[in-house]
Structure formats: C-alpha cells, structure tokens
Design a protein around this motif. Structure first.
Motif, PDB file in Angstrom:
ATOM      1  N   PHE A  93      10.015   3.713 -13.456  1.00  0.00           N
ATOM      2  CA  PHE A  93       8.596   3.397 -13.406  1.00  0.00           C
ATOM      3  C   PHE A  93       8.102   3.778 -12.019  1.00  0.00           C
ATOM      4  N   ARG A  94       7.067   4.610 -11.988  1.00  0.00           N
ATOM      5  CA  ARG A  94       6.431   4.950 -10.712  1.00  0.00           C
ATOM      6  C   ARG A  94       5.288   3.958 -10.540  1.00  0.00           C
ATOM      7  N   ILE A  95       5.336   3.173  -9.462  1.00  0.00           N
ATOM      8  CA  ILE A  95       4.364   2.092  -9.266  1.00  0.00           C
ATOM      9  C   ILE A  95       3.599   2.340  -7.974  1.00  0.00           C
ATOM     10  N   GLN A 105       0.863  -1.188   0.000  1.00  0.00           N
ATOM     11  CA  GLN A 105       0.000   0.000   0.000  1.00  0.00           C
ATOM     12  C   GLN A 105       0.899   1.237   0.000  1.00  0.00           C
ATOM     13  N   GLY A 106       1.391   1.593  -1.158  1.00  0.00           N
ATOM     14  CA  GLY A 106       2.298   2.732  -1.175  1.00  0.00           C
ATOM     15  C   GLY A 106       2.739   3.114  -2.572  1.00  0.00           C
ATOM     16  N   ARG A 107       3.871   3.850  -2.630  1.00  0.00           N
ATOM     17  CA  ARG A 107       4.418   4.345  -3.896  1.00  0.00           C
ATOM     18  C   ARG A 107       5.850   3.832  -4.017  1.00  0.00           C
ATOM     19  N   HIS A 108       6.194   3.387  -5.220  1.00  0.00           N
ATOM     20  CA  HIS A 108       7.486   2.721  -5.428  1.00  0.00           C
ATOM     21  C   HIS A 108       8.108   3.160  -6.747  1.00  0.00           C
ATOM     22  N   PHE A 109       9.432   3.002  -6.836  1.00  0.00           N
ATOM     23  CA  PHE A 109      10.151   3.248  -8.080  1.00  0.00           C
ATOM     24  C   PHE A 109      10.863   1.969  -8.502  1.00  0.00           C
ATOM     25  N   ALA A 110      10.947   1.777  -9.815  1.00  0.00           N
ATOM     26  CA  ALA A 110      11.767   0.705 -10.374  1.00  0.00           C
ATOM     27  C   ALA A 110      12.535   1.293 -11.547  1.00  0.00           C
ATOM     28  N   LYS A 111      13.826   1.034 -11.597  1.00  0.00           N
ATOM     29  CA  LYS A 111      14.633   1.554 -12.698  1.00  0.00           C
ATOM     30  C   LYS A 111      14.183   0.942 -14.024  1.00  0.00           C
ATOM     31  N   VAL A 112      14.246   1.740 -15.057  1.00  0.00           N
ATOM     32  CA  VAL A 112      13.817   1.295 -16.383  1.00  0.00           C
ATOM     33  C   VAL A 112      15.017   0.712 -17.133  1.00  0.00           C
ATOM     34  N   PRO A 113      14.957  -0.554 -17.499  1.00  0.00           N
ATOM     35  CA  PRO A 113      16.055  -1.133 -18.273  1.00  0.00           C
ATOM     36  C   PRO A 113      16.290  -0.338 -19.562  1.00  0.00           C
ATOM     37  N   SER A 114      17.531  -0.084 -19.896  1.00  0.00           N
ATOM     38  CA  SER A 114      17.934   0.610 -21.124  1.00  0.00           C
ATOM     39  C   SER A 114      17.658   2.106 -21.110  1.00  0.00           C
ATOM     40  N   LEU A 149       5.464   5.694 -16.538  1.00  0.00           N
ATOM     41  CA  LEU A 149       6.844   5.884 -16.977  1.00  0.00           C
ATOM     42  C   LEU A 149       7.135   7.371 -16.865  1.00  0.00           C
ATOM     43  N   GLN A 150       8.196   7.723 -16.131  1.00  0.00           N
ATOM     44  CA  GLN A 150       8.473   9.135 -15.945  1.00  0.00           C
ATOM     45  C   GLN A 150       9.972   9.409 -15.946  1.00  0.00           C
ATOM     46  N   LEU A 151      10.307  10.665 -16.252  1.00  0.00           N
ATOM     47  CA  LEU A 151      11.690  11.095 -16.102  1.00  0.00           C
ATOM     48  C   LEU A 151      12.059  10.991 -14.628  1.00  0.00           C
ATOM     49  N   ALA A 152      13.279  10.548 -14.342  1.00  0.00           N
ATOM     50  CA  ALA A 152      13.694  10.433 -12.953  1.00  0.00           C
ATOM     51  C   ALA A 152      13.703  11.796 -12.269  1.00  0.00           C
TER      52      ALA A 152
END
Length: 202
Positions: A179-181, A164-173, A193-196
């Motif tokens: 990715f804001r999840i 129950q929250g907000r997360h980031f995952a690095k985008v391959p390549s 999908l967002q700019l870091a």
C-alpha cells in the motif's frame, strides 16, 4: 312341577342373554353396520411460526460483508497484474488513456480519484482508493496517521516525514504488493494498492 320350574328358569336366562347382546343405542346419527365410530381428534399443535416460541428470523447479512474493499489482490474483479484485455473485461473501468503508462478510472468513483495504472509489461500496476473505499484492514484516506499506523506494523517511511510524506505498508496475504500511503497534515491523504515492483511512477 319341578320340570316346569327348571324350564322357566332356562327360558328366562336365554331371554336375558339375548337382551344383553342387542346393540346399545346412542344419541346422534346412526352409523352403518360395521363402520368405525369416528373419534374426536385433538386440534393440531400450532407450528413454531405461530407461537411465541418461534425461532427468530435469520439475521440479515451485514452490508459490510458485501462491500468492495481495496486489497489484497485488487478491487472486486479487477486484479493487480491483469492484462489490458482482462481488465477491460471486468466492466469496472473507463477507457484507457494511453499516454505513458496507460491510465483509466474505476467507474462510479469520485471525480479525480480511483485511478488505475497499466504497465506495458506488468499489467495492472496500481489501483488508487478514495475516502469511502477502505482496505481490508480499514485503512482509508482521511483517517489520522496514528490510526493508520495502528493497522500496519510494517509501516515504512519512503520520503518526507511521518505526518507529511510517502510511506509503504506490506499487504497482508500478498507479498508482491504494497500500500502506497501519502500523508499530509497528520492525516492519510491518499491510499494506493500497487505492485511492489511497479514501473509507472515514483
């Protein structure tokens, strides 16, 4: 008498020779002198297309090979960092609403989803997905958090909890994007999908 006998033998021999050189008669229509007698041609071998050994037809391209995905640079022709003019020229967006960071929606998306943010100084800053728009790795809204975390080893909790929250995952390549999840009730509620370094929202 001896001379007459020899003469008779020579005459007989010449007669036999003349008979053996006459053309041989065959049944059927006569061919003109000097013409080559036609021969029967063997029937042409069937082409591979008409035999049981024919090569299988080419496999149709899987629909998934042409399905648009989100990432690592954007959605179809729409890319992170594009100017307003470039983004509009893709033909993928509705008109921008210029309140704050300008916002538009991807055409054909489900109502309320597929939002696109335009930063005044960084161009297209974020592209939101919807449940049937997956990332290249298969992340989508609606899947379990366990499934989603299995796709990205660099998952980071930004606030709240894992389920129950907000997360980031690095985008391959693409090391300039993440990715804001958002998660809720142990499921992925939203993928963007967002700019870091986007500056349009929290």
């Amino acid at each position: 008498m001896r001379t007459k006998a020899i003469t008779a033998i020579v005459a007989a021999a010449l007669l036999l020779t003349a008979c053996s050189t006459s053309p041989e008669r065959k049944d059927g229509a006569a061919a003109p002198a000097g013409a080559t007698t036609p021969t029967s041609s063997a029937p042409a071998a069937p082409t591979s297309a008409t035999t049981s050994e024919a090569a299988p037809a080419a496999t149709k391209t899987s629909a998934t090979s042409t399905t648009l995905v989100l990432g690592p640079q954007g959605y179809g022709a729409l890319r992170l960092g594009m100017t307003r003019e470039q983004a509009v020229a893709t033909g993928l967006l509705t008109a921008f609403d210029d309140s704050g960071c300008a916002q538009a929606f991807i055409k054909g998306r489900p109502a309320g989803q597929g939002r696109v943010f335009l930063s005044p100084d960084r161009g297209i800053a974020a592209i939101q997905a919807w449940p049937t728009l997956l990332t290249a790795e298969g992340l989508r809204a609606g899947m379990s958090v366990t499934e989603a975390r299995g796709l990205y080893s660099n998952w980071t909790i930004v606030d709240g909890t894992l389920t129950q929250g907000r997360h980031f995952a690095k985008v391959p390549s693409n090391d300039k994007a993440v990715f804001r999840i958002a998660t809720a009730d142990n499921k992925v509620a939203d993928v963007t999908l967002q700019l870091a370094n986007q500056n349009c929202y929290e």
